[in-house]
Design a protein around this motif. Structure first.
Motif, short mmCIF file in Angstrom:
data_model
loop_
_atom_site.label_atom_id
_atom_site.label_comp_id
_atom_site.label_asym_id
_atom_site.label_seq_id
_atom_site.Cartn_x
_atom_site.Cartn_y
_atom_site.Cartn_z
N ASP A 1 0.81 -1.22 0.00
CA ASP A 1 0.00 0.00 0.00
C ASP A 1 0.84 1.27 0.00
N ASP A 2 2.04 1.20 0.64
CA ASP A 2 2.91 2.37 0.78
C ASP A 2 2.10 3.58 1.22
N VAL A 3 1.47 3.48 2.39
CA VAL A 3 0.49 4.48 2.81
C VAL A 3 1.07 5.89 2.88
N HIS A 4 2.31 6.03 3.32
CA HIS A 4 2.89 7.38 3.40
C HIS A 4 3.16 7.94 2.00
N GLY A 5 3.65 7.10 1.11
CA GLY A 5 3.82 7.54 -0.28
C GLY A 5 2.50 7.86 -0.95
N LEU A 6 1.49 7.06 -0.62
CA LEU A 6 0.16 7.28 -1.19
C LEU A 6 -0.41 8.62 -0.75
N LEU A 7 -0.33 8.92 0.54
CA LEU A 7 -0.83 10.20 1.04
C LEU A 7 -0.07 11.36 0.41
N ARG B 1 -7.71 -11.72 11.24
CA ARG B 1 -8.33 -13.03 11.07
C ARG B 1 -9.61 -12.93 10.24
N GLY B 2 -10.24 -11.78 10.25
CA GLY B 2 -11.43 -11.57 9.44
C GLY B 2 -11.11 -11.19 8.01
N GLY B 3 -9.83 -11.14 7.67
CA GLY B 3 -9.43 -10.84 6.30
C GLY B 3 -9.16 -9.37 6.04
N THR B 4 -9.11 -8.55 7.10
CA THR B 4 -8.85 -7.12 6.95
C THR B 4 -7.57 -6.76 7.67
N PRO B 5 -6.48 -6.53 6.94
CA PRO B 5 -5.25 -6.09 7.59
C PRO B 5 -5.49 -4.78 8.34
N PHE B 6 -4.81 -4.63 9.48
CA PHE B 6 -5.07 -3.48 10.35
C PHE B 6 -3.73 -3.02 10.89
N TYR B 7 -3.47 -1.71 10.81
CA TYR B 7 -2.15 -1.18 11.12
C TYR B 7 -2.24 0.00 12.09
N PRO B 8 -2.40 -0.27 13.38
CA PRO B 8 -2.32 0.83 14.36
C PRO B 8 -0.94 1.47 14.28
N ARG B 9 -0.87 2.80 14.50
CA ARG B 9 0.40 3.50 14.37
C ARG B 9 0.69 4.37 15.58
N SER B 10 1.97 4.49 15.87
CA SER B 10 2.43 5.32 16.97
C SER B 10 2.30 6.80 16.60
N LEU B 11 2.51 7.65 17.59
CA LEU B 11 2.47 9.08 17.35
C LEU B 11 3.47 9.49 16.28
N ALA B 12 4.69 8.96 16.35
CA ALA B 12 5.72 9.32 15.37
C ALA B 12 5.32 8.87 13.97
N PHE C 1 2.24 8.38 12.85
CA PHE C 1 1.12 9.20 12.41
C PHE C 1 1.59 10.59 12.01
N ALA C 2 2.53 11.14 12.75
CA ALA C 2 3.03 12.49 12.47
C ALA C 2 3.67 12.57 11.09
N ARG C 3 4.20 11.45 10.59
CA ARG C 3 4.83 11.45 9.27
C ARG C 3 3.86 11.87 8.17
N PHE C 4 2.57 11.60 8.35
CA PHE C 4 1.58 11.97 7.34
C PHE C 4 1.53 13.48 7.13
#
Length: 270
Positions: free
Chosen positions: A170-176, A212-223, A225-228
């Protein structure tokens, strides 16, 4: 105004995050598989319902804030199933001429798109059926309604924790960054994201159940999240737990119910 996958059938064999979220908000547009996962996560993490409701209230406050600051164009990605008041109602309540484009890839949201499109007579509201991972399509279609040469408020509320970090994924930071780079100076970014910082054990259990339900989930730390918000100017009070971002009376009361492990922030593109 839809993407190429507009005819995607509804898959009721596995839960979908938007429908799980709908159940937490007390909605009716979900299936037994979504309710089952929603209940299991709630049993493992009793902050889930508080978090869903706090996210909605944050969206309302953030949208009003940027609308009152002069923003008249909004792109909301990961719209979810309509829950009133929706973003266009908040924005057009401040500025009736505001233009709003919603984007989501859930066929149930597509089914409800007509309900999303009843905006003010002076403004305009449109819906794009496309995936956040396809910024070219979303931006191209959004550009049919919005003038991307002028400031836009880009909203991704409770969405980034479903997107991974891997560059070959997904490259979420690159995507944003691709979205933000496409926006004019003066645009705003509205984000919220689940974090392990405030309730690590409960959030870890919830993440495992999502996976387990088929949905990857990525909690993130403050640091993380701040990268966004790198290169952007954060509005006060900065990055903060979601119930504390410019709280109103209802949010102050909700804080007494317990922790909501979600960070929120709003920033301006200089």
């Amino acid at each position: 105004m839809t993407g190429s996958d507009a005819a995607t059938p509804i898959d009721t064999s596995r839960p979908h995050p938007a429908r799980v979220y709908d159940w937490w908000l007390g909605g009716k547009d979900n299936y037994p598989v979504d309710e089952e996962l929603a209940r299991r996560i709630l049993a493992a993490d009793d902050t889930a319902v508080r978090g869903a409701r706090a996210n909605r209230r944050f969206m309302h406050r953030a949208v009003r804030t940027v609308a009152e600051a002069g923003i008249r164009q909004f792109l909301d990605i990961g719209t979810g199933i309509p829950t009133e008041p929706n973003l266009h109602q908040v924005a057009q309540g401040v500025a009736p001429e505001a233009r709003v484009v919603y984007a989501d890839n859930d066929p149930i949201v597509l089914r409800h798109a007509e309900a999303l499109l009843h905006g003010s007579a002076a403004g305009r509201t449109e819906y794009v059926h496309a995936d956040v991972r396809d910024p070219d399509t979303i931006l191209r279609l959004a550009g049919e309604c919005l003038d991307l040469g002028r400031p836009v408020a880009l909203s991704l509320v409770a969405l980034t924790h479903y997107l991974g970090d891997a560059v070959d994924g997904d490259d979420v930071h690159g995507l944003l960054k691709r979205y933000v780079d496409a926006l004019a100076p003066g645009s705003h970014l509205i984000l919220s994201q689940v974090t392990p910082d405030l309730s690590p054990e409960a959030v870890g259990r919830a993440a495992a159940l999502f996976a387990r339900g088929g949905t990857p989930f990525y909690p993130r730390s403050l640091a993380e999240f701040a990268r966004f918000f790198e290169g952007l100017e954060l509005l006060g009070p900065g990055i903060i737990p979601v119930t504390g971002w410019r709280p109103e009376a209802e949010d102050v009361a909700a804080q007494a119910e317990g922790i909501v492990p979600v960070y929120a922030g709003v920033a301006r593109k200089p």
